[in-house]
Design a protein around this motif. Structure first.
Motif, PDB file in Angstrom:
ATOM      1  N   ARG A   2       0.693  -1.416  -0.336  1.00 31.64           N
ATOM      2  CA  ARG A   2      -0.317   0.121  -0.314  1.00 31.64           C
ATOM      3  C   ARG A   2       0.701   1.043  -0.333  1.00 31.64           C
ATOM      4  O   ARG A   2       1.913   1.491   0.678  1.00 31.64           O
ATOM      5  CB  ARG A   2      -0.583   0.293   0.804  1.00 31.64           C
ATOM      6  N   TRP A  10      -5.240   6.543  -1.399  1.00 30.69           N
ATOM      7  CA  TRP A  10      -4.132   5.379  -1.238  1.00 30.69           C
ATOM      8  C   TRP A  10      -3.797   4.543  -2.211  1.00 30.69           C
ATOM      9  O   TRP A  10      -5.323   4.589  -3.534  1.00 30.69           O
ATOM     10  CB  TRP A  10      -4.586   4.820  -0.554  1.00 30.69           C
ATOM     11  N   GLU A  12      -3.470   0.389  -2.918  1.00 29.69           N
ATOM     12  CA  GLU A  12      -3.083  -1.116  -3.208  1.00 29.69           C
ATOM     13  C   GLU A  12      -2.365  -1.739  -4.452  1.00 29.69           C
ATOM     14  O   GLU A  12      -3.521  -2.040  -5.196  1.00 29.69           O
ATOM     15  CB  GLU A  12      -3.842  -1.717  -1.622  1.00 29.69           C
ATOM     16  N   ASP A  14      -1.517  -4.346  -6.238  1.00 27.25           N
ATOM     17  CA  ASP A  14      -1.454  -6.581  -6.599  1.00 27.25           C
ATOM     18  C   ASP A  14      -0.841  -6.995  -7.681  1.00 27.25           C
ATOM     19  O   ASP A  14      -2.204  -6.901  -9.117  1.00 27.25           O
ATOM     20  CB  ASP A  14      -2.762  -7.211  -6.399  1.00 27.25           C
ATOM     21  N   GLU A  90     -10.265   2.618   3.941  1.00 25.51           N
ATOM     22  CA  GLU A  90      -9.046   1.887   3.911  1.00 25.51           C
ATOM     23  C   GLU A  90      -9.286  -0.005   3.435  1.00 25.51           C
ATOM     24  O   GLU A  90      -8.668  -0.582   3.056  1.00 25.51           O
ATOM     25  CB  GLU A  90      -7.710   2.125   4.345  1.00 25.51           C
ATOM     26  N   TRP A  94     -13.078   1.464  -0.987  1.00 24.78           N
ATOM     27  CA  TRP A  94     -12.469   2.208  -2.056  1.00 24.78           C
ATOM     28  C   TRP A  94     -12.871   2.337  -3.046  1.00 24.78           C
ATOM     29  O   TRP A  94     -14.052   2.342  -3.195  1.00 24.78           O
ATOM     30  CB  TRP A  94     -11.885   0.731  -2.772  1.00 24.78           C
ATOM     31  N   GLU A 112       3.763   3.464   3.990  1.00 20.80           N
ATOM     32  CA  GLU A 112       2.542   3.559   5.350  1.00 20.80           C
ATOM     33  C   GLU A 112       3.251   4.465   5.786  1.00 20.80           C
ATOM     34  O   GLU A 112       3.303   4.958   6.623  1.00 20.80           O
ATOM     35  CB  GLU A 112       1.957   2.518   5.366  1.00 20.80           C
TER      36      GLU A 112
END
Length: 122
Positions: A2, A10, A12, A14, A90, A94, A112
């Motif tokens: 993240r 933010w 994240e 993948d 969070e 989203w 973070e």
């Protein structure tokens, strides 16, 4: 992993897919969220583009894309229930998922720990 922006988004990541939202800090500053407008599927975004809008009882705010890429999907849950951003900013709150076009852009974002230090100075 993240990452965070100075505008309190933010992402994240993948693989080559990023999930984007606003931070817990941002939602706490906005107050009760009453409307969220997420980007359309397929929309091309450049890093820093206005991607979404969030409105609260206090103010309206733009949400900027932390990376460049193509929007895979907007989160219909936050459009239907904007208060989801307040309860789980969070997580399930989203805003959109994006296919990253340049993963090197992530290097310009905060992890973070760096974001927590940034917020502590505000």
């Amino acid at each position: 992993m993240r990452y965070f922006t100075e505008d309190h988004e933010w992402i994240e990541v993948d693989g080559a897919i990023g999930t984007v939202g606003i931070s817990e800090y941002a939602q706490s500053q906005l107050g009760d969220i009453v409307f969220v407008d997420v980007p359309a599927d397929g929309r091309q975004l450049s890093k820093g583009d206005e991607a979404a809008v969030v409105e609260s009882v206090k103010a309206a705010s733009d949400v900027y894309s932390p990376v460049s890429g193509s929007v895979l999907e907007g989160n219909p849950a936050v459009s239907d229930s904007p208060d989801l951003v307040n309860s789980d900013a969070e997580g399930e709150g989203w805003f959109f998922r994006i296919t990253l076009s340049d993963e090197a852009e992530l290097d310009e974002l905060m992890d973070e720990a760096a974001y927590e230090a940034f917020v502590a100075k505000l």
